[in-house]
Design a protein around this motif. Sequence first.
Motif, mmCIF file in Angstrom:
data_model
loop_
_atom_site.group_PDB
_atom_site.id
_atom_site.type_symbol
_atom_site.label_atom_id
_atom_site.label_comp_id
_atom_site.label_asym_id
_atom_site.label_seq_id
_atom_site.Cartn_x
_atom_site.Cartn_y
_atom_site.Cartn_z
ATOM 1 N N MET A 1 -1.215 -6.351 9.084
ATOM 2 C CA MET A 1 -2.244 -7.279 8.620
ATOM 3 C C MET A 1 -2.061 -7.503 7.117
ATOM 4 S SD MET A 1 -6.283 -6.783 8.256
ATOM 5 C CE MET A 1 -6.292 -5.538 9.534
ATOM 6 N N ALA A 2 -2.166 -8.733 6.700
ATOM 7 C CA ALA A 2 -1.992 -9.046 5.286
ATOM 8 C C ALA A 2 -3.354 -9.179 4.600
ATOM 9 C CB ALA A 2 -1.208 -10.338 5.130
ATOM 10 N N TYR A 3 -3.389 -8.677 3.420
ATOM 11 C CA TYR A 3 -4.569 -8.837 2.572
ATOM 12 C C TYR A 3 -4.194 -9.730 1.408
ATOM 13 C CZ TYR A 3 -6.659 -4.886 5.011
ATOM 14 O OH TYR A 3 -7.181 -4.067 5.957
ATOM 15 N N ARG A 4 -5.125 -10.583 1.042
ATOM 16 C CA ARG A 4 -4.875 -11.502 -0.056
ATOM 17 C C ARG A 4 -6.029 -11.518 -1.029
ATOM 18 N NH1 ARG A 4 -2.516 -17.465 1.300
ATOM 19 N NH2 ARG A 4 -0.596 -16.771 2.292
ATOM 20 N N ARG A 5 -5.695 -11.702 -2.272
ATOM 21 C CA ARG A 5 -6.731 -11.997 -3.245
ATOM 22 C C ARG A 5 -6.190 -13.022 -4.225
ATOM 23 N NH1 ARG A 5 -5.883 -9.674 -8.212
ATOM 24 N NH2 ARG A 5 -4.439 -7.923 -8.281
ATOM 25 N N ASN A 6 -7.099 -13.624 -4.946
ATOM 26 C CA ASN A 6 -6.700 -14.504 -6.033
ATOM 27 C C ASN A 6 -6.445 -13.631 -7.257
ATOM 28 O OD1 ASN A 6 -7.180 -16.391 -8.423
ATOM 29 N ND2 ASN A 6 -7.290 -17.809 -6.699
ATOM 30 N N LYS A 7 -5.455 -14.007 -8.048
ATOM 31 C CA LYS A 7 -5.144 -13.242 -9.256
ATOM 32 C C LYS A 7 -6.356 -13.052 -10.157
ATOM 33 C CE LYS A 7 -0.242 -13.946 -9.971
ATOM 34 N NZ LYS A 7 0.497 -15.170 -9.671
ATOM 35 N N THR A 8 -7.285 -13.994 -10.080
ATOM 36 C CA THR A 8 -8.434 -13.923 -10.969
ATOM 37 C C THR A 8 -9.612 -13.174 -10.353
ATOM 38 O OG1 THR A 8 -9.269 -16.016 -10.136
ATOM 39 C CG2 THR A 8 -7.786 -16.111 -12.020
ATOM 40 N N SER A 9 -9.409 -12.601 -9.155
ATOM 41 C CA SER A 9 -10.518 -11.944 -8.466
ATOM 42 C C SER A 9 -10.112 -10.563 -7.977
ATOM 43 C CB SER A 9 -10.955 -12.802 -7.278
ATOM 44 O OG SER A 9 -11.817 -12.075 -6.441
ATOM 45 N N ASP A 10 -11.076 -9.662 -7.851
ATOM 46 C CA ASP A 10 -10.830 -8.329 -7.303
ATOM 47 C C ASP A 10 -11.160 -8.257 -5.820
ATOM 48 O OD1 ASP A 10 -10.005 -7.189 -9.645
ATOM 49 O OD2 ASP A 10 -12.016 -6.544 -10.229
ATOM 50 N N THR A 11 -11.566 -9.370 -5.228
ATOM 51 C CA THR A 11 -12.014 -9.354 -3.835
ATOM 52 C C THR A 11 -10.863 -9.684 -2.891
ATOM 53 O OG1 THR A 11 -14.203 -10.058 -4.549
ATOM 54 C CG2 THR A 11 -13.685 -10.291 -2.212
ATOM 55 N N TRP A 12 -10.627 -8.770 -1.960
ATOM 56 C CA TRP A 12 -9.538 -8.950 -0.990
ATOM 57 C C TRP A 12 -10.045 -9.617 0.280
ATOM 58 C CZ3 TRP A 12 -4.515 -7.866 -2.057
ATOM 59 C CH2 TRP A 12 -4.258 -7.042 -3.161
ATOM 60 N N HIS A 13 -9.230 -10.524 0.838
ATOM 61 C CA HIS A 13 -9.558 -11.225 2.083
ATOM 62 C C HIS A 13 -8.518 -10.872 3.136
ATOM 63 C CE1 HIS A 13 -12.343 -13.927 -0.095
ATOM 64 N NE2 HIS A 13 -11.511 -13.667 -1.080
ATOM 65 N N PHE A 14 -8.940 -10.841 4.389
ATOM 66 C CA PHE A 14 -7.978 -10.565 5.460
ATOM 67 C C PHE A 14 -8.148 -11.479 6.663
ATOM 68 C CE2 PHE A 14 -11.136 -8.251 7.879
ATOM 69 C CZ PHE A 14 -11.943 -7.679 6.896
ATOM 70 N N CYS A 15 -9.074 -12.449 6.603
ATOM 71 C CA CYS A 15 -9.229 -13.444 7.672
ATOM 72 C C CYS A 15 -8.737 -14.796 7.158
ATOM 73 C CB CYS A 15 -10.696 -13.587 8.067
ATOM 74 S SG CYS A 15 -11.461 -12.058 8.588
ATOM 75 N N ARG A 16 -7.782 -15.382 7.884
ATOM 76 C CA ARG A 16 -7.272 -16.674 7.447
ATOM 77 C C ARG A 16 -8.310 -17.769 7.569
ATOM 78 N NH1 ARG A 16 -1.843 -16.621 6.727
ATOM 79 N NH2 ARG A 16 -0.896 -14.644 7.297
ATOM 80 N N VAL B 1 -1.997 -16.442 -5.474
ATOM 81 C CA VAL B 1 -2.186 -15.437 -4.443
ATOM 82 C C VAL B 1 -1.466 -14.135 -4.775
ATOM 83 C CG1 VAL B 1 -1.623 -14.856 -2.051
ATOM 84 C CG2 VAL B 1 -2.549 -17.098 -2.603
ATOM 85 N N VAL B 2 -2.179 -13.038 -4.586
ATOM 86 C CA VAL B 2 -1.571 -11.712 -4.571
ATOM 87 C C VAL B 2 -1.713 -11.216 -3.139
ATOM 88 C CG1 VAL B 2 -1.630 -9.378 -5.508
ATOM 89 C CG2 VAL B 2 -2.307 -11.320 -6.939
#
Length: 53
Positions: free
Chosen positions: A1-16, A26-27
């Motif tokens: 499963m991939a996790y993504r966040r925006n470089k400017t945010s500390d919040t990780w997302h995992f639902c597309r 994107v990180v």
Amino acid sequence: MAYRRNKTSDTWHFCRNCTLWPTTNVVEQSGKPTTGELCNQCRSKDSAGNCNR
Ligand SMILES: [Zn+2]
């Protein structure tokens, strides 16, 4: 499963299908993040069973 966040945010997302799913600056990482926080919307989609990974 991939996790993504925006470089400017500390919040990780995992639902597309999260409305906040990052598409720019994107990180991405494959394992569960050890820093920052998980997105509340992603978590609620996950517990509702409609998280599109
Ligand atoms: Zn999210």
